[in-house]
Scaffold this motif. Structure first.
Motif, short mmCIF file in Angstrom:
data_model
loop_
_atom_site.label_atom_id
_atom_site.label_comp_id
_atom_site.label_asym_id
_atom_site.label_seq_id
_atom_site.Cartn_x
_atom_site.Cartn_y
_atom_site.Cartn_z
N SER A 167 0.89 -1.16 0.00
CA SER A 167 0.00 0.00 0.00
C SER A 167 0.92 1.21 0.00
CB SER A 167 -0.91 -0.03 1.24
OG SER A 167 -1.91 0.95 1.18
N ASN A 168 1.57 1.44 -1.13
CA ASN A 168 2.77 2.27 -1.17
C ASN A 168 2.53 3.76 -0.99
OD1 ASN A 168 4.75 3.86 -3.40
ND2 ASN A 168 5.79 2.54 -1.93
N ASN A 196 -2.64 3.21 -2.36
CA ASN A 196 -3.57 2.75 -1.32
C ASN A 196 -4.88 2.25 -1.93
OD1 ASN A 196 -1.72 3.57 0.68
ND2 ASN A 196 -2.66 5.60 0.85
N LEU A 219 5.06 1.18 2.70
CA LEU A 219 4.56 2.55 2.63
C LEU A 219 5.70 3.51 2.30
CD1 LEU A 219 2.20 1.15 4.21
CD2 LEU A 219 1.90 3.33 5.40
N ASN A 224 3.11 8.78 1.94
CA ASN A 224 2.06 8.04 2.63
C ASN A 224 2.22 8.20 4.13
OD1 ASN A 224 -0.26 6.50 2.64
ND2 ASN A 224 0.67 4.70 1.66
N LYS A 226 0.74 6.06 7.83
CA LYS A 226 0.02 4.86 8.27
C LYS A 226 -1.48 5.09 8.40
CE LYS A 226 3.82 2.82 10.91
NZ LYS A 226 4.26 2.41 12.27
N ALA A 229 -3.11 5.53 4.99
CA ALA A 229 -3.18 4.26 4.25
C ALA A 229 -4.31 3.40 4.79
CB ALA A 229 -1.85 3.53 4.35
N ASP A 252 -0.69 -2.39 10.58
CA ASP A 252 0.39 -1.56 10.06
C ASP A 252 1.69 -2.34 10.06
OD1 ASP A 252 -1.22 0.76 9.86
OD2 ASP A 252 -0.91 1.19 11.98
#
Length: 264
Positions: A167-168, A196, A219, A224, A226, A229, A252
């Protein structure tokens, strides 16, 4: 002991994942220095000298920085496909021939009760691939560093108990950031990284009734956060009728702090 894993480090600055069964344990990538990797192993109370090997996904530095150092120090086998070996051989220093093993793409290697399946992803590396771990009918999927998730990938990774899923970036943060346009274009491309929202859309198609947990991984340090995301993924999943916390939980990952060692 069941199939267990810990995301030791995940993000732009370095990536490493630990996977173990009662008989074997593997490190997937070692994208931090040898000392940093040893410190991460101490945090999960595991002995690096007992590893069965290092599985390499591709040759980018945030995945191989510590591979050669650790292989030499602990006499560890390294597994990678032929093109990845060619790309990284000059980057990891001298490794004895008897520690070099080929793990071809779209194949399965068996270690006792553990089957490890490799599959290709779409990323700007020589021949990038990730892994699915199978044991006693349970399935752990590792998939980051891909510009998109193809139908073929979805078929291979569907209905796993646990995912470590890229989920970069947040697309708007990326578009507004200080990166030069050519870097932005590379990240947004089909051989870059999954956003995301695109990650969540893929999750909605592969998660099944067996899925318990998804770890948001790799991430971007600059593009991004946490909380963002998790919020973006949760909202996109809910728009597809999937309620986080009911069907599965989201977790996470961190660039410096390992996740708790968890059974699949």
């Amino acid at each position: 002991m069941s199939l267990q894993f810990s995301v030791l480090a995940s993000g732009s600055t370095g990536n490493a994942i630990f996977v173990e069964t009662e008989e074997h344990s593997f490190l997937v990538d070692a994208g931090l220095s040898g000392k940093q990797m040893e410190a991460l192993f101490q945090q999960i109370d595991r002995d690096m000298g007992k590893l069965s090997g290092i599985l390499v996904t591709h040759e980018h530095s945030d995945h191989i920085k510590g591979v050669g150092i650790l292989a030499r120090k602990y006499n560890l086998p390294i597994y990678a496909n032929e093109k990845t070996w060619q790309a990284m051989d000059g980057l990891i220093g001298q490794v004895p021939v008897d520690q070099k093993f080929h793990f071809d793409m779209e194949t399965v290697k068996t270690f006792g009760s553990l089957d490890i399946e490799s599959f290709g992803v779409s990323h700007d590396a020589a021949d990038p691939m990730f892994y699915v771990f199978h044991q006693d009918g349970k399935k752990l999927v590792l998939i980051t560093d891909t510009g998109y998730v193809s139908d073929r990938m979805k078929g291979l990774i569907s209905n796993a108990e646990a995912y470590v899923f890229e989920s970069n970036h947040d697309i708007q943060m990326l578009r507004m950031c200080r990166y030069p346009w050519n870097i932005k274009r590379r990240i947004l491309s089909d051989v870059g990284h999954v956003s995301n929202e695109d990650a969540a859309l893929a999750m909605s198609e592969v998660a099944g009734d067996r899925t318990k947990s998804i770890y948001l991984a790799h991430l971007s340090l600059d593009n991004n956060i946490k909380d963002l995301a998790r919020m973006s993924v949760t909202q996109t999943l809910e728009s597809r009728g999937i309620i986080v916390g009911e069907q599965f939980d989201l977790f996470d990952t961190d660039p410096k702090v390992p996740t708790i060692l968890t059974a699949v």
